[in-house]
Design a protein around this motif. Structure first.
Motif, PDB file in Angstrom:
ATOM      1  N   SER A 190      37.196  58.372  32.058  1.00  0.00           N
ATOM      2  CA  SER A 190      36.981  59.624  32.779  1.00  0.00           C
ATOM      3  C   SER A 190      37.720  59.666  34.104  1.00  0.00           C
ATOM      4  CB  SER A 190      35.487  59.853  33.003  1.00  0.00           C
ATOM      5  OG  SER A 190      34.918  58.750  33.707  1.00  0.00           O
ATOM      6  N   ASP A 191      37.551  58.655  34.955  1.00  0.00           N
ATOM      7  CA  ASP A 191      38.170  58.659  36.275  1.00  0.00           C
ATOM      8  C   ASP A 191      39.262  57.605  36.433  1.00  0.00           C
ATOM      9  OD1 ASP A 191      36.550  56.459  36.170  1.00  0.00           O
ATOM     10  OD2 ASP A 191      35.667  56.737  38.155  1.00  0.00           O
ATOM     11  N   ARG A 192      39.371  56.691  35.436  1.00  0.00           N
ATOM     12  CA  ARG A 192      40.377  55.628  35.399  1.00  0.00           C
ATOM     13  C   ARG A 192      40.179  54.571  36.475  1.00  0.00           C
ATOM     14  NH1 ARG A 192      44.027  60.750  34.573  1.00  0.00           N
ATOM     15  NH2 ARG A 192      43.523  61.101  32.388  1.00  0.00           N
ATOM     16  N   SER A 193      38.975  54.491  37.014  1.00  0.00           N
ATOM     17  CA  SER A 193      38.624  53.355  37.858  1.00  0.00           C
ATOM     18  C   SER A 193      38.307  52.167  36.963  1.00  0.00           C
ATOM     19  CB  SER A 193      37.437  53.700  38.753  1.00  0.00           C
ATOM     20  OG  SER A 193      36.268  53.909  37.969  1.00  0.00           O
ATOM     21  N   MET A 194      38.028  51.019  37.557  1.00  0.00           N
ATOM     22  CA  MET A 194      37.805  49.794  36.793  1.00  0.00           C
ATOM     23  C   MET A 194      36.624  49.018  37.346  1.00  0.00           C
ATOM     24  SD  MET A 194      41.786  48.843  36.843  1.00  0.00           S
ATOM     25  CE  MET A 194      41.910  50.034  38.169  1.00  0.00           C
ATOM     26  N   HIS A 195      36.075  48.144  36.517  1.00  0.00           N
ATOM     27  CA  HIS A 195      35.118  47.128  36.940  1.00  0.00           C
ATOM     28  C   HIS A 195      35.634  45.769  36.501  1.00  0.00           C
ATOM     29  CE1 HIS A 195      31.772  50.281  37.216  1.00  0.00           C
ATOM     30  NE2 HIS A 195      31.863  49.739  38.414  1.00  0.00           N
ATOM     31  N   MET A 196      35.398  44.785  37.340  1.00  0.00           N
ATOM     32  CA  MET A 196      35.800  43.417  37.012  1.00  0.00           C
ATOM     33  C   MET A 196      35.048  42.445  37.897  1.00  0.00           C
ATOM     34  SD  MET A 196      39.638  43.583  38.674  1.00  0.00           S
ATOM     35  CE  MET A 196      39.976  45.146  37.871  1.00  0.00           C
ATOM     36  N   ASN A 197      35.037  41.178  37.488  1.00  0.00           N
ATOM     37  CA  ASN A 197      34.453  40.114  38.291  1.00  0.00           C
ATOM     38  C   ASN A 197      35.555  39.372  39.025  1.00  0.00           C
ATOM     39  OD1 ASN A 197      31.410  39.828  37.794  1.00  0.00           O
ATOM     40  ND2 ASN A 197      32.214  40.120  35.730  1.00  0.00           N
ATOM     41  N   LEU A 198      35.288  39.056  40.291  1.00  0.00           N
ATOM     42  CA  LEU A 198      36.287  38.425  41.146  1.00  0.00           C
ATOM     43  C   LEU A 198      35.645  37.334  41.985  1.00  0.00           C
ATOM     44  CD1 LEU A 198      37.647  41.863  42.149  1.00  0.00           C
ATOM     45  CD2 LEU A 198      39.208  40.130  41.285  1.00  0.00           C
ATOM     46  N   HIS A 199      36.463  36.404  42.447  1.00  0.00           N
ATOM     47  CA  HIS A 199      35.977  35.369  43.345  1.00  0.00           C
ATOM     48  C   HIS A 199      35.570  36.009  44.680  1.00  0.00           C
ATOM     49  CE1 HIS A 199      35.980  31.824  45.970  1.00  0.00           C
ATOM     50  NE2 HIS A 199      35.833  31.112  44.854  1.00  0.00           N
ATOM     51  N   PRO A 200      34.501  35.533  45.329  1.00  0.00           N
ATOM     52  CA  PRO A 200      34.091  36.114  46.617  1.00  0.00           C
ATOM     53  C   PRO A 200      35.211  36.195  47.643  1.00  0.00           C
ATOM     54  CG  PRO A 200      32.379  34.662  45.794  1.00  0.00           C
ATOM     55  CD  PRO A 200      33.535  34.520  44.844  1.00  0.00           C
ATOM     56  N   ASP A 201      36.126  35.217  47.655  1.00  0.00           N
ATOM     57  CA  ASP A 201      37.264  35.288  48.583  1.00  0.00           C
ATOM     58  C   ASP A 201      38.125  36.513  48.306  1.00  0.00           C
ATOM     59  OD1 ASP A 201      36.387  32.893  49.589  1.00  0.00           O
ATOM     60  OD2 ASP A 201      37.948  31.679  48.627  1.00  0.00           O
ATOM     61  N   ASP A 202      38.360  36.779  47.026  1.00  0.00           N
ATOM     62  CA  ASP A 202      39.191  37.922  46.659  1.00  0.00           C
ATOM     63  C   ASP A 202      38.446  39.244  46.854  1.00  0.00           C
ATOM     64  OD1 ASP A 202      41.306  36.264  46.020  1.00  0.00           O
ATOM     65  OD2 ASP A 202      40.692  36.061  43.918  1.00  0.00           O
TER      66      ASP A 202
END
Length: 291
Positions: free
Chosen positions: A211-223
């Motif tokens: 719908s909006d072309r945003s994303m979800h993902m998991n990342l390291h706290p530093d990143d």
């Protein structure tokens, strides 16, 4: 959710004519308000006066409080439905579940999670080549599950390029990556690691919302810290750590939709960071050249 049609000019290799008309979904959230014209105001006044004379006082007081609450909940439920399909069923029971989770949501989605010395990999990778600041203000974001951008939708051109880059990665190293429908969102295109170190959603690295072309993902706290400081995303409101277990980890982050080629290059670098956190391997994600 309203539909606006915008023309995105993409040229053929043998001409200058537009190739595609893109339909962008604009997600709208309506504020709660009640507007009374003169007849409605008169009717309410008559009902209140009549109630004071013929209805028990406690019943009348209950109705005066109860009716606005029902209208508020109804408006909030409609806004939940307008966010479109996501990981939560668009049903009253799904809405009730999210209402419970709202009690524990993050108060500040722009503060990174605390460092965890036991976490592997031990550091992120974005600090080696810091991100530039994202041009312009942050988009407005609403919802829990689904969580969506309300404005600044990503371009169809950037979405297609990003999807092609992820598909090319899985084709290049099929023993390590595969693409499929997101098991977290139950909708949308996603990249999975076959042998994840940090497991979330069967090894899901990232998914893209249609719908909006945003994303979800998991990342390291530093990143995550680098991304928040440079304005490229925000933490998911359910990425808390407390006595009530959240359905998503504290590292779950929304990345804003890429608007153009410049945004696309940065988002590819962020996906590389998500791959690093999921697999502890550095892999290059390249947006494919235009044909």
């Amino acid at each position: 959710m309203s539909l606006t049609v915008t023309t995105e000019t993409q040229k053929h290799s043998h001409g200058d004519e537009p190739e595609r008309v893109a339909a962008n979904m604009v997600i709208r959230q309506d504020p709660f308000n009640i507007t009374l014209d003169a007849p409605a105001l008169l009717a309410v006044a008559v009902l209140l006066v009549t109630g004071m004379h013929f209805v028990d006082r406690l019943v009348l007081e209950f109705m005066i409080v109860f009716v606005p609450i029902v209208l508020l909940i109804h408006n909030d439920y409609l806004n939940f439905l307008k966010l479109g399909p996501g990981g939560t069923p668009p049903t009253p029971s799904g809405y009730a579940r999210l209402t419970w989770y709202r009690l524990f949501t993050l108060r500040d989605p722009f503060s990174p999670p605390p460092p965890d010395p036991s976490l592997l990999p031990s550091t992120g990778i974005l600090q080696k080549r810091p991100l530039p600041y994202r041009p312009g203000p942050r988009p407005n974001v609403a919802g829990l599950a689904p969580q969506r951008q309300l404005n600044q939708p990503g371009s169809l051109h950037a979405y297609n390029r990003l999807r092609a880059a992820i598909e090319a990665l899985s084709a290049r190293v099929p023993q390590k990556f595969v693409t499929a429908t997101s098991c977290l969102e139950k909708h949308g295109f996603a990249l999975f690691a076959r042998h994840p170190l940090n497991v979330c959603g069967n090894g899901e690295v990232c998914h893209i919302h249609t719908s909006d072309r945003s994303m979800h993902m998991n990342l390291h706290p530093d990143d995550i810290k680098e991304i928040l400081e440079k304005g490229w995303g925000q933490r998911h409101p359910m990425a808390w750590k407390g006595w009530i277990q959240s359905p998503v980890p504290t590292t779950f982050t929304m990345i804003y939709a890429p608007r153009d080629e410049s945004d696309l290059r940065i988002v590819c670098k962020i996906i590389e960071a998500a791959i690093w956190y999921t697999t502890a391997e550095q892999v290059e994600v390249q947006s494919l050249p235009e044909h």
